[in-house]
Design a protein around this motif. Structure first.
Motif, short mmCIF file in Angstrom:
data_model
loop_
_atom_site.label_atom_id
_atom_site.label_comp_id
_atom_site.label_asym_id
_atom_site.label_seq_id
_atom_site.Cartn_x
_atom_site.Cartn_y
_atom_site.Cartn_z
N HIS A 1 34.20 95.94 13.20
CA HIS A 1 33.72 97.02 14.07
C HIS A 1 34.87 97.93 14.49
O HIS A 1 36.04 97.56 14.43
CB HIS A 1 33.04 96.43 15.31
N ASP B 1 26.36 96.52 15.32
CA ASP B 1 25.64 97.50 14.51
C ASP B 1 25.13 96.81 13.24
O ASP B 1 25.93 96.39 12.40
CB ASP B 1 26.56 98.67 14.17
N THR C 1 29.54 102.27 19.29
CA THR C 1 29.20 102.12 17.87
C THR C 1 29.53 103.41 17.13
O THR C 1 29.85 104.43 17.74
CB THR C 1 27.72 101.74 17.68
N ASP D 1 21.75 99.21 16.44
CA ASP D 1 22.87 99.15 17.38
C ASP D 1 22.48 98.39 18.64
O ASP D 1 21.33 98.48 19.09
CB ASP D 1 23.33 100.56 17.77
#
Length: 391
Positions: A284, A214, A333, A196
């Motif tokens: 994401h 990530d 994340t 991350d």
């Protein structure tokens, strides 16, 4: 023979083979403390089976890692003749069942019963049995030594990966006259250091770029790939015509890096002159925009597959949203919101609720509050990166 044990070392369940070979009924096992059912022989001062087994189970609870025991002599009290103890030989393997919060919820206790082999030592096959016994004991010790070395190697890899990650993710300097609160929390467990990252980039005009990403995988390799991609996106953001083009460049670069496939990333450009957020996401989770009135909007109108997921190059989407002075931008994340066997919308709902309740907090206090409330008490099984920017 297989038994499931609770962290308190009580039987949660057993299979039929365990019932048959242990000589106990399910009622005599399930719900009872393991060492109440199978204590060491009190008349034998050299008996160590229970002590050795408890030490192995405690190691699994502490480390969250599988433990293979050497061959054990573990005498068992006769059910039919209380006070009489039968000589038994077991070869146990103990393994964890880890829950969504990273804690060991159950222990799998598997036992190979080798008593008959050991009893054959006194018969015509005694010589062969002794050889087999020695081989079995040696193999068990070798497995234990390998297990110990792997545990040490994993711990060293975690230390190196964490040091590398911390070096590449320092607390950022103020970007322009704006300061963001950033946090990074590593996953629990020796193997779970991940890839991350976060980044803030000063752009021409009163603008900044904010990104999180990530990398798929764990350990030192993921941390190294993270460093390459973070640097590449930081450079691309300074020359690209918006977040979508920066992610396009990053996607092309990711194709040349082993281990970069299916990395997710999101970048948001904040323009204070126009009070506009421009964003693009490569697979994401959506940034969250916390309005002054406490409402939360997830920026999810420009989401595309992760880096390297498409065989051909396709332009990525880009979208914009207006913001008002005092709004708060939150990038994160998946370690912050995702939990096993839970729909992602539940995690996003938890995040939105926490943001609304803490909307009056400054970015630093808000970051601390989110980590405290949203991460499992025992530590998450995935890394968490978090960026909070007051607009």
């Amino acid at each position: 023979m297989v038994a499931l044990l609770t962290p308190d070392l009580a039987y949660a369940d057993v299979n039929e083979e365990y019932v048959r070979l242990s000589g106990r009924t399910r009622e005599q096992l399930v719900g009872r403390y393991l060492f109440d059912v199978f204590p060491d022989n009190p008349d034998d001062p050299t008996a160590t089976g229970a002590r050795n087994l408890e030490a192995s189970l405690r190691r699994v609870l502490t480390t969250g890692e599988r433990d293979t025991m050497a061959l054990q002599r573990y005498d068992v009290e006769s059910v039919d003749r209380p006070g009489e103890w039968e000589e038994r030989y077991w070869s146990p393997v103990n393994a964890p069942v880890v829950g969504s919060d990273g804690r060991v919820e159950l222990l799998v206790h598997r036992v190979e019963e080798v008593t008959e082999l050991m009893r054959a030592r006194g018969g015509p096959e005694g010589s062969r049995a002794r050889v087999l016994e020695a081989e079995l004991y040696t193999r068990a010790r070798e497995l234990q030594e390998v297990n110990d070395r792997l545990r040490e190697a994993h711990a060293r890899e975690r230390e190196v990966a964490l040091a590398l990650q911390e070096a590449m993710l320092p607390a950022p300097d103020p970007v322009g006259h704006h300061r963001a609160a950033v946090r990074y929390r590593p996953a629990v467990g020796a193997l779970n250091v991940c890839g991350d990252w976060y980044d803030l980039v000063d752009l021409p005009g009163d603008r900044i770029g904010v990104a999180v990403g990530d990398v798929v995988g764990h350990g030192l390799r993921a941390a190294c790939v993270m460093g390459l991609l973070r640097s590449a996106l930081s450079a691309a953001s300074r020359v690209a015509d918006g977040p979508a083009q920066a992610l396009e460049v990053l996607g092309l670069y990711a194709r040349s890096i082993e281990g970069a496939e299916n990395t997710t990333a999101v970048e948001t450009c904040v323009d204070w002159d126009t009070h506009t957020l421009t964003y693009s996401s490569a697979g994401h989770l959506p940034p969250a925009l916390l309005r002054v009135d406490g409402t939360v909007e997830f920026l999810d109108r420009a989401t595309d597959p992760p880096l390297g997921a498409r065989p051909e190059h396709v332009p990525r989407p880009q979208s914009s949203a207006a913001f008002a002075e005092g709004d708060t931008l939150v990038l994160y994340t998946d370690g912050l919101v995702e939990r096993r066997r839970e729909d992602i919308d539940v995690g996003l709902g938890r995040l939105a609720d926490a943001l609304t309740r803490h909307r009056a907090a400054d970015p630093e206090r808000l970051a601390d509050a989110l980590l405290l409330e949203l991460l499992p008490a025992g530590g998450a099984t995935d890394d968490t990166a978090l960026v909070i920017l007051r607009l």
